[in-house]
Design a protein around this motif. Structure first.
Motif, PDB file in Angstrom:
ATOM      1  N   THR A   1      -0.891  -3.788 -38.174  1.00 51.70           N
ATOM      2  CA  THR A   1      -0.753  -3.070 -36.909  1.00 51.70           C
ATOM      3  C   THR A   1       0.641  -3.271 -36.341  1.00 51.70           C
ATOM      4  OG1 THR A   1      -3.100  -3.232 -36.403  1.00 51.70           O
ATOM      5  CG2 THR A   1      -1.624  -2.908 -34.532  1.00 51.70           C
ATOM      6  N   LEU A   2       1.141  -4.508 -36.377  1.00 48.16           N
ATOM      7  CA  LEU A   2       2.478  -4.789 -35.856  1.00 48.16           C
ATOM      8  C   LEU A   2       3.546  -4.021 -36.627  1.00 48.16           C
ATOM      9  CD1 LEU A   2       2.051  -8.614 -35.291  1.00 48.16           C
ATOM     10  CD2 LEU A   2       2.244  -6.858 -33.514  1.00 48.16           C
ATOM     11  N   SER A   3       3.411  -3.961 -37.946  1.00 46.72           N
ATOM     12  CA  SER A   3       4.362  -3.230 -38.766  1.00 46.72           C
ATOM     13  C   SER A   3       4.348  -1.744 -38.417  1.00 46.72           C
ATOM     14  CB  SER A   3       4.028  -3.422 -40.250  1.00 46.72           C
ATOM     15  OG  SER A   3       4.884  -2.632 -41.043  1.00 46.72           O
ATOM     16  N   ARG A   4       3.148  -1.174 -38.269  1.00 45.40           N
ATOM     17  CA  ARG A   4       3.048   0.254 -37.917  1.00 45.40           C
ATOM     18  C   ARG A   4       3.575   0.529 -36.522  1.00 45.40           C
ATOM     19  NH1 ARG A   4      -2.955   1.701 -39.521  1.00 45.40           N
ATOM     20  NH2 ARG A   4      -3.042   0.805 -37.485  1.00 45.40           N
TER      21      ARG A   4
ATOM     22  N   GLN B   1      -2.387  -3.395 -26.833  1.00 45.84           N
ATOM     23  CA  GLN B   1      -1.480  -3.959 -27.829  1.00 45.84           C
ATOM     24  C   GLN B   1      -0.188  -4.456 -27.170  1.00 45.84           C
ATOM     25  OE1 GLN B   1      -1.331  -0.344 -30.052  1.00 45.84           O
ATOM     26  NE2 GLN B   1      -2.761  -1.066 -31.617  1.00 45.84           N
ATOM     27  N   LEU B   2       0.292  -3.726 -26.171  1.00 41.57           N
ATOM     28  CA  LEU B   2       1.572  -4.077 -25.552  1.00 41.57           C
ATOM     29  C   LEU B   2       1.489  -5.330 -24.681  1.00 41.57           C
ATOM     30  CD1 LEU B   2       2.936  -0.537 -24.623  1.00 41.57           C
ATOM     31  CD2 LEU B   2       3.681  -2.043 -26.485  1.00 41.57           C
ATOM     32  N   LEU B   3       0.364  -5.546 -24.023  1.00 43.06           N
ATOM     33  CA  LEU B   3       0.249  -6.715 -23.133  1.00 43.06           C
ATOM     34  C   LEU B   3       0.439  -8.042 -23.869  1.00 43.06           C
ATOM     35  CD1 LEU B   3      -2.554  -5.591 -20.662  1.00 43.06           C
ATOM     36  CD2 LEU B   3      -0.121  -5.914 -20.178  1.00 43.06           C
ATOM     37  N   PRO B   4      -0.278  -8.294 -24.994  1.00 42.04           N
ATOM     38  CA  PRO B   4      -0.043  -9.578 -25.681  1.00 42.04           C
ATOM     39  C   PRO B   4       1.360  -9.671 -26.285  1.00 42.04           C
ATOM     40  CG  PRO B   4      -1.631  -8.242 -26.917  1.00 42.04           C
ATOM     41  CD  PRO B   4      -1.378  -7.543 -25.616  1.00 42.04           C
ATOM     42  N   LEU B   5       1.943  -8.538 -26.655  1.00 43.10           N
ATOM     43  CA  LEU B   5       3.309  -8.555 -27.191  1.00 43.10           C
ATOM     44  C   LEU B   5       4.311  -8.925 -26.103  1.00 43.10           C
ATOM     45  CD1 LEU B   5       3.049  -5.445 -29.516  1.00 43.10           C
ATOM     46  CD2 LEU B   5       3.597  -7.775 -30.239  1.00 43.10           C
ATOM     47  N   ALA B   6       4.141  -8.348 -24.916  1.00 38.40           N
ATOM     48  CA  ALA B   6       5.038  -8.687 -23.796  1.00 38.40           C
ATOM     49  C   ALA B   6       4.898 -10.161 -23.445  1.00 38.40           C
ATOM     50  CB  ALA B   6       4.718  -7.811 -22.581  1.00 38.40           C
TER      51      ALA B   6
ATOM     52  N   VAL C   1       8.668 -11.064 -22.009  1.00 39.79           N
ATOM     53  CA  VAL C   1       9.395  -9.982 -21.332  1.00 39.79           C
ATOM     54  C   VAL C   1       8.420  -9.169 -20.496  1.00 39.79           C
ATOM     55  CG1 VAL C   1      11.162  -9.822 -23.142  1.00 39.79           C
ATOM     56  CG2 VAL C   1       9.156  -8.347 -23.262  1.00 39.79           C
ATOM     57  N   PRO C   2       8.912  -8.524 -19.442  1.00 39.75           N
ATOM     58  CA  PRO C   2       8.042  -7.633 -18.677  1.00 39.75           C
ATOM     59  C   PRO C   2       7.626  -6.432 -19.529  1.00 39.75           C
ATOM     60  CG  PRO C   2      10.042  -8.146 -17.435  1.00 39.75           C
ATOM     61  CD  PRO C   2      10.241  -8.648 -18.835  1.00 39.75           C
ATOM     62  N   LEU C   3       6.462  -5.911 -19.270  1.00 39.11           N
ATOM     63  CA  LEU C   3       5.973  -4.731 -19.975  1.00 39.11           C
ATOM     64  C   LEU C   3       6.964  -3.577 -19.858  1.00 39.11           C
ATOM     65  CD1 LEU C   3       3.600  -3.618 -21.610  1.00 39.11           C
ATOM     66  CD2 LEU C   3       2.511  -2.995 -19.468  1.00 39.11           C
ATOM     67  N   ASP C   4       7.596  -3.443 -18.697  1.00 37.08           N
ATOM     68  CA  ASP C   4       8.586  -2.379 -18.488  1.00 37.08           C
ATOM     69  C   ASP C   4       9.707  -2.431 -19.514  1.00 37.08           C
ATOM     70  OD1 ASP C   4       7.143  -1.503 -16.350  1.00 37.08           O
ATOM     71  OD2 ASP C   4       8.580  -2.128 -14.820  1.00 37.08           O
ATOM     72  N   ASP C   5      10.085  -3.652 -19.959  1.00 41.39           N
ATOM     73  CA  ASP C   5      11.148  -3.772 -20.955  1.00 41.39           C
ATOM     74  C   ASP C   5      10.722  -3.218 -22.313  1.00 41.39           C
ATOM     75  OD1 ASP C   5      12.615  -4.963 -18.973  1.00 41.39           O
ATOM     76  OD2 ASP C   5      12.806  -6.910 -19.981  1.00 41.39           O
TER      77      ASP C   5
ATOM     78  N   THR D   1       9.034  12.081 -20.237  1.00 43.82           N
ATOM     79  CA  THR D   1       7.675  12.344 -20.714  1.00 43.82           C
ATOM     80  C   THR D   1       7.112  11.065 -21.322  1.00 43.82           C
ATOM     81  OG1 THR D   1       8.340  12.961 -22.938  1.00 43.82           O
ATOM     82  CG2 THR D   1       8.329  14.716 -21.263  1.00 43.82           C
ATOM     83  N   GLU D   2       5.800  11.068 -21.556  1.00 43.78           N
ATOM     84  CA  GLU D   2       5.153   9.919 -22.191  1.00 43.78           C
ATOM     85  C   GLU D   2       5.750   9.675 -23.568  1.00 43.78           C
ATOM     86  OE1 GLU D   2       0.677   8.719 -23.655  1.00 43.78           O
ATOM     87  OE2 GLU D   2       0.900  10.121 -21.995  1.00 43.78           O
ATOM     88  N   HIS D   3       6.050  10.771 -24.287  1.00 41.94           N
ATOM     89  CA  HIS D   3       6.660  10.647 -25.615  1.00 41.94           C
ATOM     90  C   HIS D   3       8.020   9.964 -25.507  1.00 41.94           C
ATOM     91  CE1 HIS D   3       7.843  11.500 -29.697  1.00 41.94           C
ATOM     92  NE2 HIS D   3       8.977  12.027 -29.235  1.00 41.94           N
ATOM     93  N   ASP D   4       8.827  10.342 -24.494  1.00 37.76           N
ATOM     94  CA  ASP D   4      10.154   9.731 -24.310  1.00 37.76           C
ATOM     95  C   ASP D   4      10.031   8.227 -24.070  1.00 37.76           C
ATOM     96  OD1 ASP D   4      11.365  12.248 -24.490  1.00 37.76           O
ATOM     97  OD2 ASP D   4      11.301  12.546 -22.305  1.00 37.76           O
ATOM     98  N   VAL D   5       9.073   7.837 -23.233  1.00 36.93           N
ATOM     99  CA  VAL D   5       8.904   6.433 -22.881  1.00 36.93           C
ATOM    100  C   VAL D   5       8.487   5.607 -24.099  1.00 36.93           C
ATOM    101  CG1 VAL D   5       7.508   4.828 -21.515  1.00 36.93           C
ATOM    102  CG2 VAL D   5       8.416   6.885 -20.451  1.00 36.93           C
ATOM    103  N   LEU D   6       7.571   6.148 -24.921  1.00 37.58           N
ATOM    104  CA  LEU D   6       7.031   5.393 -26.047  1.00 37.58           C
ATOM    105  C   LEU D   6       7.887   5.474 -27.314  1.00 37.58           C
ATOM    106  CD1 LEU D   6       3.235   6.226 -25.637  1.00 37.58           C
ATOM    107  CD2 LEU D   6       4.467   4.179 -24.913  1.00 37.58           C
ATOM    108  N   ALA D   7       8.822   6.414 -27.373  1.00 37.43           N
ATOM    109  CA  ALA D   7       9.611   6.635 -28.590  1.00 37.43           C
ATOM    110  C   ALA D   7      10.397   5.399 -29.025  1.00 37.43           C
ATOM    111  CB  ALA D   7      10.556   7.816 -28.403  1.00 37.43           C
ATOM    112  N   GLY D   8      10.931   4.643 -28.103  1.00 39.74           N
ATOM    113  CA  GLY D   8      11.757   3.499 -28.471  1.00 39.74           C
ATOM    114  C   GLY D   8      11.027   2.171 -28.533  1.00 39.74           C
ATOM    115  N   VAL D   9       9.710   2.180 -28.379  1.00 37.58           N
ATOM    116  CA  VAL D   9       8.954   0.924 -28.366  1.00 37.58           C
ATOM    117  C   VAL D   9       9.078   0.186 -29.699  1.00 37.58           C
ATOM    118  CG1 VAL D   9       6.654  -0.108 -28.211  1.00 37.58           C
ATOM    119  CG2 VAL D   9       7.355   1.634 -26.562  1.00 37.58           C
ATOM    120  N   GLY D  10       8.924   0.889 -30.807  1.00 37.18           N
ATOM    121  CA  GLY D  10       8.972   0.258 -32.131  1.00 37.18           C
ATOM    122  C   GLY D  10      10.258  -0.508 -32.380  1.00 37.18           C
TER     123      GLY D  10
END
Length: 193
Positions: A41-44, A56-61, A66-70, A5-14
């Motif tokens: 924002t980065l801390s949150r 937010q994810l594109l400039p961080l990748a 690293v690839p966005l997928d990572d 699910t979308e929640h599963d994918v985003l859960a480990g991003v932080g």
């Protein structure tokens, strides 16, 4: 196999974002300066209090190289091969060998035989380039100098210097090229001449 699910994918991003930042010994303030995001924002994002967006994810990748997928831990496709798509430009062929955004990029470049290479003015652009001749011969025009390189020879140069690379023989020339738009040097050098 269950679908993620979308929640599963985003859960480990932080935690992944925090680990990447800490591996680079980078402060939130330094990362904020590089990405254009605020330290708050980065801390949150790192603590999971803010759901990440693509903006937010594109400039961080890009910053972490690293690839966005990572970042989102996209499930593996099961096929580790890189599917190369040659690009033909101005008579030569460029095959991208890297997929990650930013940083040093790798390419295989195939220059057509000398007779088929139109004369062009030398060009300049931001960056730094390193190349290694795999097959054939090339002429490297660098400022008012000209160098001939063959298999096993390498060169590196600041691309703000007027330059051009063309095949020097009747056969195509194949080069492995590393290029960085940020001007990072490849740390591999060769004496030209």
């Amino acid at each position: 196999m269950a679908l993620m699910t979308e929640h599963d994918v985003l859960a480990g991003v932080g935690p992944r974002l925090r680990a990447l930042r800490q591996a680079r010994s980078m402060s939130l303030a330094a990362l904020a300066a590089e990405t254009g995001l605020t330290a708050s924002t980065l801390s949150r994002l790192e603590t999971g209090k803010l759901r990440p967006t693509l903006e937010q994810l594109l400039p961080l990748a890009r910053t972490h190289g690293v690839p966005l997928d990572d970042l989102v831990a996209a499930p593996p496709t099961g096929d580790p091969r890189i599917h190369l798509r040659p690009i033909r430009r101005s008579g030569f062929t460029v095959v991208p060998l890297t997929r990650r955004p930013g940083g040093i990029q790798a390419y295989k470049v195939i220059y057509p035989p000398a007779a088929r290479t139109p004369a062009k003015p030398l060009r300049t652009h931001d960056g730094y380039e390193w190349f290694y001749v795999l097959n054939g011969q090339v002429h490297l025009f660098l400022g008012d100098q000209q160098y001939r390189l063959g298999p096993g020879e390498a060169a590196e140069f600041d691309t703000r210097t007027p330059h051009q690379i063309v095949s020097a023989g009747t056969e195509p020339a194949e080069l492995l090229t590393l290029f960085s738009a940020q001007g990072e040097q490849a740390h591999l050098s060769s004496q030209l001449g």
